[in-house]
Structure formats: structure tokens, C-alpha cells
Design a protein around this motif. Structure first.
Motif, PDB file in Angstrom:
ATOM      1  N   LEU A 130      33.592  42.265  38.449  1.00 19.95           N
ATOM      2  CA  LEU A 130      35.124  41.954  38.414  1.00 19.95           C
ATOM      3  C   LEU A 130      35.152  41.092  36.767  1.00 19.95           C
ATOM      4  O   LEU A 130      36.113  41.278  36.127  1.00 19.95           O
ATOM      5  CB  LEU A 130      35.468  40.791  39.449  1.00 19.95           C
ATOM      6  N   ALA A 131      34.055  40.466  36.347  1.00 19.26           N
ATOM      7  CA  ALA A 131      33.898  39.731  35.231  1.00 19.26           C
ATOM      8  C   ALA A 131      34.135  40.834  34.215  1.00 19.26           C
ATOM      9  O   ALA A 131      34.503  40.337  32.975  1.00 19.26           O
ATOM     10  CB  ALA A 131      32.858  39.076  35.152  1.00 19.26           C
ATOM     11  N   GLN A 132      33.889  42.068  34.292  1.00 17.64           N
ATOM     12  CA  GLN A 132      33.933  43.289  33.128  1.00 17.64           C
ATOM     13  C   GLN A 132      35.112  43.999  33.105  1.00 17.64           C
ATOM     14  O   GLN A 132      35.496  44.919  32.378  1.00 17.64           O
ATOM     15  CB  GLN A 132      32.593  44.171  33.331  1.00 17.64           C
ATOM     16  N   VAL A 133      36.004  43.690  34.177  1.00 16.90           N
ATOM     17  CA  VAL A 133      37.372  44.300  34.223  1.00 16.90           C
ATOM     18  C   VAL A 133      38.446  43.933  33.307  1.00 16.90           C
ATOM     19  O   VAL A 133      38.367  42.720  33.259  1.00 16.90           O
ATOM     20  CB  VAL A 133      37.813  44.373  35.684  1.00 16.90           C
ATOM     21  N   THR A 134      39.012  44.969  32.664  1.00 17.20           N
ATOM     22  CA  THR A 134      40.054  44.577  32.048  1.00 17.20           C
ATOM     23  C   THR A 134      41.367  45.172  32.539  1.00 17.20           C
ATOM     24  O   THR A 134      41.159  46.457  32.536  1.00 17.20           O
ATOM     25  CB  THR A 134      40.169  45.044  30.273  1.00 17.20           C
ATOM     26  N   LEU A 135      42.247  44.557  32.994  1.00 18.47           N
ATOM     27  CA  LEU A 135      43.399  45.098  33.528  1.00 18.47           C
ATOM     28  C   LEU A 135      44.469  45.861  32.468  1.00 18.47           C
ATOM     29  O   LEU A 135      44.623  45.443  31.449  1.00 18.47           O
ATOM     30  CB  LEU A 135      44.163  44.299  34.300  1.00 18.47           C
ATOM     31  N   PRO A 136      44.914  47.279  33.084  1.00 15.33           N
ATOM     32  CA  PRO A 136      45.882  47.710  32.197  1.00 15.33           C
ATOM     33  C   PRO A 136      47.340  47.260  32.128  1.00 15.33           C
ATOM     34  O   PRO A 136      48.033  47.296  31.133  1.00 15.33           O
ATOM     35  CB  PRO A 136      45.907  49.126  32.859  1.00 15.33           C
ATOM     36  N   TRP A 137      47.728  46.191  33.144  1.00 13.23           N
ATOM     37  CA  TRP A 137      48.765  45.508  33.256  1.00 13.23           C
ATOM     38  C   TRP A 137      48.529  44.043  33.533  1.00 13.23           C
ATOM     39  O   TRP A 137      47.590  43.700  33.919  1.00 13.23           O
ATOM     40  CB  TRP A 137      49.722  46.234  34.160  1.00 13.23           C
ATOM     41  N   ASP A 138      49.384  43.156  33.294  1.00 11.37           N
ATOM     42  CA  ASP A 138      49.521  41.880  33.783  1.00 11.37           C
ATOM     43  C   ASP A 138      49.639  41.940  35.527  1.00 11.37           C
ATOM     44  O   ASP A 138      50.746  42.853  35.724  1.00 11.37           O
ATOM     45  CB  ASP A 138      50.768  40.861  33.198  1.00 11.37           C
ATOM     46  N   LEU A 139      48.923  41.458  36.113  1.00 12.09           N
ATOM     47  CA  LEU A 139      49.093  41.595  37.936  1.00 12.09           C
ATOM     48  C   LEU A 139      49.713  40.452  38.335  1.00 12.09           C
ATOM     49  O   LEU A 139      49.009  39.407  38.139  1.00 12.09           O
ATOM     50  CB  LEU A 139      47.694  41.839  38.381  1.00 12.09           C
ATOM     51  N   THR A 140      50.711  40.539  39.174  1.00 12.23           N
ATOM     52  CA  THR A 140      51.134  39.436  40.077  1.00 12.23           C
ATOM     53  C   THR A 140      50.923  40.068  41.467  1.00 12.23           C
ATOM     54  O   THR A 140      51.365  40.986  41.836  1.00 12.23           O
ATOM     55  CB  THR A 140      52.468  38.807  39.851  1.00 12.23           C
ATOM     56  N   ILE A 172      47.740  35.557  42.935  1.00  7.71           N
ATOM     57  CA  ILE A 172      47.122  35.828  41.607  1.00  7.71           C
ATOM     58  C   ILE A 172      48.153  36.452  40.844  1.00  7.71           C
ATOM     59  O   ILE A 172      48.879  37.060  41.060  1.00  7.71           O
ATOM     60  CB  ILE A 172      46.221  37.014  42.173  1.00  7.71           C
ATOM     61  N   GLU A 173      47.929  35.639  39.744  1.00  9.94           N
ATOM     62  CA  GLU A 173      48.783  36.011  38.648  1.00  9.94           C
ATOM     63  C   GLU A 173      48.029  35.372  37.235  1.00  9.94           C
ATOM     64  O   GLU A 173      47.429  34.440  37.336  1.00  9.94           O
ATOM     65  CB  GLU A 173      50.211  35.358  38.869  1.00  9.94           C
ATOM     66  N   PRO A 174      48.875  35.780  35.994  1.00 10.55           N
ATOM     67  CA  PRO A 174      48.288  35.343  34.853  1.00 10.55           C
ATOM     68  C   PRO A 174      48.290  33.833  34.633  1.00 10.55           C
ATOM     69  O   PRO A 174      49.173  33.183  34.926  1.00 10.55           O
ATOM     70  CB  PRO A 174      49.208  36.088  33.583  1.00 10.55           C
TER      71      PRO A 174
END
Length: 230
Positions: A130-140, A172-174
Motif C-alpha cells: 500500500l505504501a507504494q501505491v499512487t492512486l489515479p484519482w482522489d479517493l473518498t 477514507i479521504e485525502p
């Protein structure tokens, strides 16, 4: 990252439901036809759907069946609240309520050794992945509530392990820390099994950063096994 691709596929299919209804104002029967037609374009993905009702802010699915790479997932009923406008205009994946009942994850046809090795390694590997993941969008993700069963391949020539689970949590949100809580009970029905049952309580805490990554990742788990071999 391998974890990002499933998220892209999930979000694409998820908002496909809403787009067909809200953007094209289709009747539920036509929505179902359109979704099945879109899924048929992906080799190796088999999807069945009894009914769907989707709009700008919510979707309801009944009788969902998905099979991919030997894993079968069945969902009796799924409901979600979301913002289609936020996704289309600002690439923000906003899911308020997400619930599913009658979930069945059938992984009994996979390699028993590899499946059990992956499960055993998950508590150690998950935080690092999970620490290596970069999301393609802001996730809420507001609130999630999943309830179902799971079948896991047993030893060669033996019946599958059978389990029941609940997955709850969210928030979970930014810029905010959220958590997911898993509770599971797994039994081995094989005659002469040394471990006959396993109870699992796991909590994953993490914070989504403004850069679409995760930090402050903490996974705690409690396992309680029973059987004549212990």
C-alpha cells in the motif's frame, strides 16, 4: 503497481453503471444489456447480472456474478451512493455508502499452496504494498459494509475451506485517516484436519495523502486457531 490496475477496472465498471443511466437516461432493462455488452469486450472476464438500477448518485445491483482468472464472485445485492459528476468533472472517486449482502468469493479452484501462502504473507506484505501505491484519482470512501462467505482451496483431494466474513469501516479521504475492519471465521471440513477452525480479527488503518498516496499505514491482526493438532 499491481494494486492500481484492479482499482482502475473497479472504478471504470462502477461508474459505467451510473453513466448508462444518468447520461443516457436508459431504462433498467437497457442498462443491463449495455453493461453486459461492455463486459463482453474484455477477454477472460465473465459477467452475469440479473438487474441494475443506476443514476447520477446511486446504483443498485441484483444477482451479480463475475469470474476472472479462476476466481468467482457472486453478490446477491449491492448498493452504493456516489458522485458521478465529481468523477467526470474532477477525477474524484467519491463513494458515500457502499454495502453488499450475500457475497460469495469462490477461490477453491486456485492452487491450494499458493493461495494459503498468499494469505499467510498478507499481514506482512500489505502495508508495504500500500505504501507504494499512487492512486489515479482522489479517493473518498465513506462507509463500507460487506457481508459474505469465502471458499478457499483445501489440501489435494480434500474439500474447500469454508469461511464467513464481514468487512466494515471507511472514512477514507485525502488528508484524513480511515480504517477497515475484517472479521472472519474459517473452518476446514476435511476429516482428520489438524486445524479445524480459524478466527481472524484484522484492522487496517491508513491515511490518504494529498498526493494520492497512503501513509501512516498500520495493520493489526489477531488469529485464534483450534483443532486436534494444536
Amino acid at each position: 503497481m499491481k494494486l492500481v490496475r484492479p482499482l482502475r477496472i473497479f472504478a471504470g465498471v462502477f461508474f459505467l453503471f451510473g453513466a448508462f443511466a444518468a447520461g443516457l437516461a436508459l431504462a433498467p432493462s437497457v442498462q443491463r444489456w449495455a453493461v453486459l455488452r461492455a463486459a463482453a469486450k474484455h477477454p477472460g472476464l465473465h459477467l452475469q447480472l440479473e438487474a441494475i438500477s443506476a443514476g447520477f448518485s446511486s446504483v443498485s445491483l441484483h444477482g451479480l456474478r463475475v469470474e476472472h482468472r479462476g476466481v468467482k464472485v457472486a453478490v446477491d445485492q449491492l448498493q452504493a451512493e456516489y458522485s458521478l459528476l465529481a468523477f467526470l468533472s474532477g477525477r474524484r472517486l467519491q463513494i458515500g455508502q457502499f454495502s453488499a449482502q450475500g457475497v460469495l468469493v469462490d477461490a477453491s479452484q486456485l492452487s491450494a499452496r499458493r493461495t494459503q501462502e498468499a494469505i499467510a504473507a498478507a499481514p506482512t506484505a500489505a502495508p508495504g504494498a500500500l505504501a507504494q501505491v499512487t492512486l489515479p484519482w482522489d479517493l473518498t470512501l465513506g462507509d463500507i459494509d460487506l457481508q459474505g462467505r469465502v471458499l478457499i482451496a483445501g489440501a489435494t483431494g480434500q474439500p474447500a475451506l469454508q469461511g464467513e466474513f464481514t468487512l466494515k469501516g471507511g472514512k477514507i479521504e485525502p488528508g484524513r485517516e480511515g480504517e477497515l475492519r475484517l472479521k472472519a471465521h474459517v473452518v476446514d471440513p476435511a476429516q482428520g484436519a489438524r486445524v479445524t477452525s480459524l478466527d481472524v480479527l484484522a484492522t487496517l488503518q491508513l491515511r490518504e495523502t494529498l498526493g494520492r498516496t497512503f501513509d501512516h499505514i498500520n495493520l493489526t491482526s489477531l488469529l485464534e486457531a483450534s483443532g486436534p493438532g494444536l
